[in-house]
Design a protein around this motif. Structure first.
Motif, mmCIF file in Angstrom:
data_model
loop_
_atom_site.group_PDB
_atom_site.id
_atom_site.type_symbol
_atom_site.label_atom_id
_atom_site.label_comp_id
_atom_site.label_asym_id
_atom_site.label_seq_id
_atom_site.Cartn_x
_atom_site.Cartn_y
_atom_site.Cartn_z
ATOM 1 N N ASP A 276 0.880 -1.169 0.000
ATOM 2 C CA ASP A 276 0.000 0.000 0.000
ATOM 3 C C ASP A 276 0.916 1.217 0.000
ATOM 4 O O ASP A 276 1.629 1.469 0.972
ATOM 5 N N LEU A 277 0.900 1.946 -1.099
ATOM 6 C CA LEU A 277 1.805 3.067 -1.277
ATOM 7 C C LEU A 277 1.023 4.359 -1.406
ATOM 8 O O LEU A 277 -0.073 4.388 -1.958
ATOM 9 N N VAL A 278 1.587 5.434 -0.901
ATOM 10 C CA VAL A 278 0.954 6.747 -0.993
ATOM 11 C C VAL A 278 1.683 7.545 -2.072
ATOM 12 O O VAL A 278 2.907 7.619 -2.074
ATOM 13 N N THR A 279 0.905 8.120 -2.999
ATOM 14 C CA THR A 279 1.530 8.917 -4.061
ATOM 15 C C THR A 279 2.131 10.181 -3.455
ATOM 16 O O THR A 279 1.533 10.827 -2.598
ATOM 17 N N THR A 280 3.330 10.507 -3.899
ATOM 18 C CA THR A 280 4.046 11.653 -3.335
ATOM 19 C C THR A 280 4.083 12.842 -4.291
ATOM 20 O O THR A 280 4.602 13.897 -3.939
ATOM 21 N N SER A 281 3.560 12.668 -5.502
ATOM 22 C CA SER A 281 3.514 13.790 -6.444
ATOM 23 C C SER A 281 2.276 13.682 -7.315
ATOM 24 O O SER A 281 1.713 12.601 -7.475
ATOM 25 N N SER A 282 1.854 14.820 -7.841
ATOM 26 C CA SER A 282 0.724 14.830 -8.771
ATOM 27 C C SER A 282 1.260 15.110 -10.168
ATOM 28 O O SER A 282 2.285 15.776 -10.330
ATOM 29 N N LYS A 283 0.580 14.592 -11.161
ATOM 30 C CA LYS A 283 0.983 14.757 -12.561
ATOM 31 C C LYS A 283 -0.234 15.202 -13.359
ATOM 32 O O LYS A 283 -1.372 14.883 -13.016
ATOM 33 N N SER A 284 0.025 15.926 -14.447
ATOM 34 C CA SER A 284 -1.063 16.429 -15.289
ATOM 35 C C SER A 284 -0.785 16.137 -16.755
ATOM 36 O O SER A 284 0.362 16.136 -17.197
ATOM 37 N N THR A 285 -1.866 15.930 -17.499
ATOM 38 C CA THR A 285 -1.793 15.878 -18.955
ATOM 39 C C THR A 285 -1.634 17.309 -19.431
ATOM 40 O O THR A 285 -2.265 18.221 -18.905
ATOM 41 N N THR A 286 -0.766 17.527 -20.415
ATOM 42 C CA THR A 286 -0.535 18.890 -20.903
ATOM 43 C C THR A 286 -0.825 18.972 -22.400
ATOM 44 O O THR A 286 -0.730 17.979 -23.128
ATOM 45 N N TRP A 287 -1.182 20.173 -22.848
ATOM 46 C CA TRP A 287 -1.476 20.449 -24.252
ATOM 47 C C TRP A 287 -0.621 21.622 -24.693
ATOM 48 O O TRP A 287 -0.676 22.694 -24.104
ATOM 49 N N GLY A 288 0.188 21.403 -25.713
ATOM 50 C CA GLY A 288 0.992 22.468 -26.298
ATOM 51 C C GLY A 288 0.366 22.866 -27.623
ATOM 52 O O GLY A 288 0.583 22.203 -28.637
ATOM 53 N N ALA A 289 -0.429 23.941 -27.616
ATOM 54 C CA ALA A 289 -1.148 24.366 -28.825
ATOM 55 C C ALA A 289 -0.206 25.052 -29.807
ATOM 56 O O ALA A 289 0.659 25.820 -29.402
ATOM 57 N N GLU A 290 -0.394 24.753 -31.092
ATOM 58 C CA GLU A 290 0.332 25.446 -32.150
ATOM 59 C C GLU A 290 -0.654 26.222 -33.017
ATOM 60 O O GLU A 290 -0.552 27.424 -33.146
ATOM 61 N N LEU A 291 -1.635 25.511 -33.612
ATOM 62 C CA LEU A 291 -2.655 26.183 -34.416
ATOM 63 C C LEU A 291 -3.895 26.517 -33.597
ATOM 64 O O LEU A 291 -4.771 27.216 -34.074
ATOM 65 N N GLY A 292 -3.969 25.984 -32.383
ATOM 66 C CA GLY A 292 -5.119 26.295 -31.537
ATOM 67 C C GLY A 292 -5.672 25.070 -30.849
ATOM 68 O O GLY A 292 -5.081 24.011 -30.858
ATOM 69 N N GLY A 293 -6.833 25.259 -30.276
ATOM 70 C CA GLY A 293 -7.474 24.175 -29.547
ATOM 71 C C GLY A 293 -7.112 24.218 -28.074
ATOM 72 O O GLY A 293 -6.143 24.846 -27.667
ATOM 73 N N SER A 294 -7.913 23.520 -27.293
ATOM 74 C CA SER A 294 -7.730 23.482 -25.844
ATOM 75 C C SER A 294 -7.304 22.086 -25.417
ATOM 76 O O SER A 294 -7.266 21.162 -26.232
ATOM 77 N N LEU A 295 -7.048 21.923 -24.132
ATOM 78 C CA LEU A 295 -6.729 20.609 -23.585
ATOM 79 C C LEU A 295 -7.866 19.637 -23.878
ATOM 80 O O LEU A 295 -7.631 18.506 -24.297
#
Length: 184
Positions: free
Chosen positions: A73-92
């Motif tokens: 049983d392990l406790v997460t020590t960091s949070s991670k996020s999905t990222t979006w690098g827009a070039e022509l546009g759009g959102s995550l």
């Protein structure tokens, strides 16, 4: 000889004159039923996964005479996020929607710190067993394309790059006679 030249010249003039009497025909190139509409669509290119730790490694030595199932049983020590690098546009949300619609991957937008995750591992007798909680991340490039009138396709550019979390939690494991590092 002069009469042969005159006759040839007369015949040539009559032939050219007769050709001018024929009505010229014009061919207009208009899109027919086979022409394709200039629809815009998106293509997703996926790349190989990478792995990032979100908690500490845990392990034990199995000193028993038989294999043992060890639970961690392990406790997460960091949070991670999905990222979006827009070039022509759009959102995550646009990037996630395109990836999920065009691939077999489900995207997790964010993981949280302090969450307890559990894993079991079969450790043979007289061996060590280690496990580490991780995320699997993949890069996806979302390209914008357009159909052409002759039913081909042309690339308009890159909408952006999604660095998406495709597995969470993912557990790396190892078993060995001495201490080992879980991979991948």
């Amino acid at each position: 000889m002069r009469s042969d030249v005159t006759r040839s010249a007369l015949a040539g003039a009559l032939l050219v004159g007769a050709g001018l009497l024929w009505a010229p025909t014009a061919v207009a190139e208009t899109p027919g039923e086979q022409a394709c509409p200039p629809d815009v669509w998106y293509k997703v290119v996926a790349y190989a996964p990478t792995y990032e730790g979100v908690g500490s490694t845990a392990g034990k030595y199995n000193s028993g005479p038989t294999s043992a199932i060890l639970r961690y049983d392990l406790v997460t020590t960091s949070s991670k996020s999905t990222t979006w690098g827009a070039e022509l546009g759009g959102s995550l949300n646009f990037g996630v929607g395109q990836v999920e619609a065009k691939t077999s991957f489900d995207i997790t937008k964010e993981t949280s710190k302090g969450k307890t995750v559990a894993n079991t591992i079969n450790v043979p007798s007289k061996m060590y067993g280690y496990t580490t909680p991780k995320i699997e991340r993949r890069s996806f490039v979302v390209e914008k394309w357009q159909d052409t009138a002759n039913c081909g396709a042309r690339r308009l550019g890159t909408m952006g790059t999604l660095k998406g979390i495709t597995a969470y939690p993912f557990f790396s494991e190892c078993t060995a006679r001495s201490a080992c590092t879980p991979r991948p």
